[in-house]
Design an enzyme around this catalytic site. Structure first.
Site, mmCIF file in Angstrom:
data_model
loop_
_atom_site.group_PDB
_atom_site.id
_atom_site.type_symbol
_atom_site.label_atom_id
_atom_site.label_comp_id
_atom_site.label_asym_id
_atom_site.label_seq_id
_atom_site.Cartn_x
_atom_site.Cartn_y
_atom_site.Cartn_z
ATOM 1 N N TYR A 105 0.768 -1.154 0.069
ATOM 2 C CA TYR A 105 -0.195 0.020 0.042
ATOM 3 C C TYR A 105 1.050 1.249 -0.038
ATOM 4 O O TYR A 105 1.517 1.601 0.970
ATOM 5 C CB TYR A 105 -0.977 -0.015 1.214
ATOM 6 C CG TYR A 105 -1.941 1.130 1.383
ATOM 7 C CD1 TYR A 105 -1.723 2.116 0.643
ATOM 8 C CD2 TYR A 105 -2.635 1.091 2.594
ATOM 9 C CE1 TYR A 105 -2.900 3.060 0.706
ATOM 10 C CE2 TYR A 105 -3.445 1.998 2.754
ATOM 11 C CZ TYR A 105 -3.752 2.998 1.851
ATOM 12 O OH TYR A 105 -4.489 4.051 2.031
ATOM 13 N N LYS B 37 -1.328 -1.256 -4.048
ATOM 14 C CA LYS B 37 -2.327 -0.163 -4.021
ATOM 15 C C LYS B 37 -1.561 1.040 -4.135
ATOM 16 O O LYS B 37 -0.844 1.440 -3.090
ATOM 17 C CB LYS B 37 -3.237 -0.375 -2.803
ATOM 18 C CG LYS B 37 -4.155 0.540 -2.681
ATOM 19 C CD LYS B 37 -5.056 0.412 -1.613
ATOM 20 C CE LYS B 37 -5.076 1.496 -0.583
ATOM 21 N NZ LYS B 37 -5.250 2.741 -1.191
HETATM 22 C C1 LIG Z 1 -5.742 9.098 1.781
HETATM 23 C C2 LIG Z 1 -7.150 8.405 1.274
HETATM 24 O O1 LIG Z 1 -8.060 8.445 2.135
HETATM 25 N N1 LIG Z 1 -6.884 7.716 0.181
HETATM 26 C C3 LIG Z 1 -7.984 7.052 -0.354
HETATM 27 C C4 LIG Z 1 -7.698 5.959 -1.203
HETATM 28 O O2 LIG Z 1 -6.493 5.516 -1.534
HETATM 29 C C5 LIG Z 1 -8.844 7.907 -1.450
HETATM 30 O O3 LIG Z 1 -10.222 7.096 -1.755
HETATM 31 C C6 LIG Z 1 -9.186 9.178 -1.180
HETATM 32 O O4 LIG Z 1 -10.063 9.131 0.066
HETATM 33 C C7 LIG Z 1 -10.223 9.848 -2.443
HETATM 34 O O5 LIG Z 1 -9.523 9.722 -3.493
HETATM 35 C C8 LIG Z 1 -10.470 11.176 -1.727
HETATM 36 O O6 LIG Z 1 -9.412 11.918 -1.781
HETATM 37 C C1 LIG Z 2 -8.744 4.338 0.553
HETATM 38 C C2 LIG Z 2 -7.945 3.517 0.981
HETATM 39 O O1 LIG Z 2 -7.432 2.806 0.203
HETATM 40 C C3 LIG Z 2 -7.561 3.399 2.202
HETATM 41 O O2 LIG Z 2 -8.763 3.892 3.211
HETATM 42 O O3 LIG Z 2 -6.919 2.563 2.975
#
Ligand SMILES: CC(=O)N[C@H](C=O)[C@@H](O)[C@H](O)[C@H](O)CO
Ligand SMILES: CC(=O)C(=O)O
Length: 304
Positions: free
Chosen positions: A140, A170
């Protein structure tokens, strides 16, 4: 590792429901899982950033994962985030994920004592991945939260040598050049799970086949539409839908981002997720009112 299917489609990064006292509220996960199945999610990513992983105890993380596996009931995959700053804790979570029936594991880089090189990152991950060696393991990558910004393509190539179940990454970063590089390695050997929802179309252009996102939880139609439009080469529709997602992301940013703002939206759509755990501040009544108004202005609640 057994034969495993590559991840495809939309995977919701699940929120962790909490009650008025701030304790994990497991029973909500049943209804939540039904919504995920109905929304066309192919999986959930449990206790990642959105699920407030590092704010939870190990026992809570185990209970949450077990509840998701049970509530998913085979309707979609369950990916367990097992990352932690403690190697042993992470190994324990990985072993537990396998024993609980999760479909895959993922881990973010440790973020207090940070690995300074790809070699150090691999050394940290190898025993974790080995603790669930029958499951695919995903790195990740999220430099904005971990502060660890190591070259991911190099990690994949070098990591595969000592982590046989390394399936991919990811990728939550907007360095699309690097994302493209990861996707192109050895003719697509590695899976790249797209991370930033607001630029999903870009990841798909580069060849990502799955995305993991927090906003998929409450905006599934938009993202399913993007996937479909991109598959049929209808860029105009895909772009229009992506702008819709951006409208919503702009609102969650105003309320503290994907975790804080997103959790409040879950409450507004009837999945009782409560507040985030401190240090993320709870929502006031005024904030709920104003969030609702902002969402109404963009017709968020209108049935699509
Ligand atoms: C840091 C974080 O939460 N990243 C999420 C997943 O990678 C995203 O789904 C974001 O929440 C989304 O892209 C909004 O910025
Ligand atoms: C968005 C995402 O990948 C996380 O919440 O870990």
């Amino acid at each position: 590792m057994k034969n495993y299917q590559r991840l495809k489609g939309l995977i919701a990064a699940s929120f962790t429901p909490m009650d008025a006292e701030g304790k994990v509220n497991l029973p909500v996960i049943g209804k939540y899982a039904d919504l995920m199945a109905k929304s066309g999610m192919t999986g959930v990513f449990v206790c990642g950033t959105t699920g407030e992983s590092l704010s939870l105890t190990v026992e809570e993380r185990k209970n949450i994962l077990e509840q998701w596996v049970k509530s998913a009931d085979g309707r979609f995959k369950v990916i367990a985030h097992v990352g932690s700053d403690s190697l042993f804790e992470s190994m324990d979570l990985a072993k537990h994920a396998y024993e609980s029936g999760a479909d895959a594991i993922a881990a973010m880089a440790p973020c207090f004592f940070k690995p300074a090189t790809v070699k150090e990152l691999i050394a940290f991950f190898a025993p974790i991945a080995k603790s669930a060696e029958e499951l695919p393991f995903y790195y990740y990558n999220m430099p904005s939260m971990t502060g660890v910004s190591l070259p991911v393509a190099e990690f994949l190539v070098e990591g595969k040598k000592s982590i046989p179940n390394l399936a991919g990454t990811k990728f939550t970063h907007n360095n699309l050049m690097e994302m493209g590089e990861c996707l192109a390695l050895n003719n697509g050997e590695f899976e790249v799970l797209h991370g930033y929802d607001e630029i999903l179309i870009s990841g798909l252009v580069f060849g990502a086949e799955a995305g993991v996102g927090s906003t998929y939880n409450y905006l599934s139609d938009v993202y399913l539409g993007i996937m479909k439009a991109m598959e049929s080469g209808d860029l105009e529709t895909a772009r229009k839908l992506q702008m819709r997602s951006i409208e919503v992301v702009k609102i969650i940013i105003k309320y503290g981002g994907g975790v804080r703002g997103g959790k409040a939206i879950m409450n507004l759509i009837g999945i009782d997720c409560g507040s985030c755990r401190l240090p993320i501040a709870p929502f006031s009544d005024e904030e709920y009112k104003s969030l609702k108004e902002d969402l109404m202005k963009i017709n968020f609640f209108d049935k699509k």
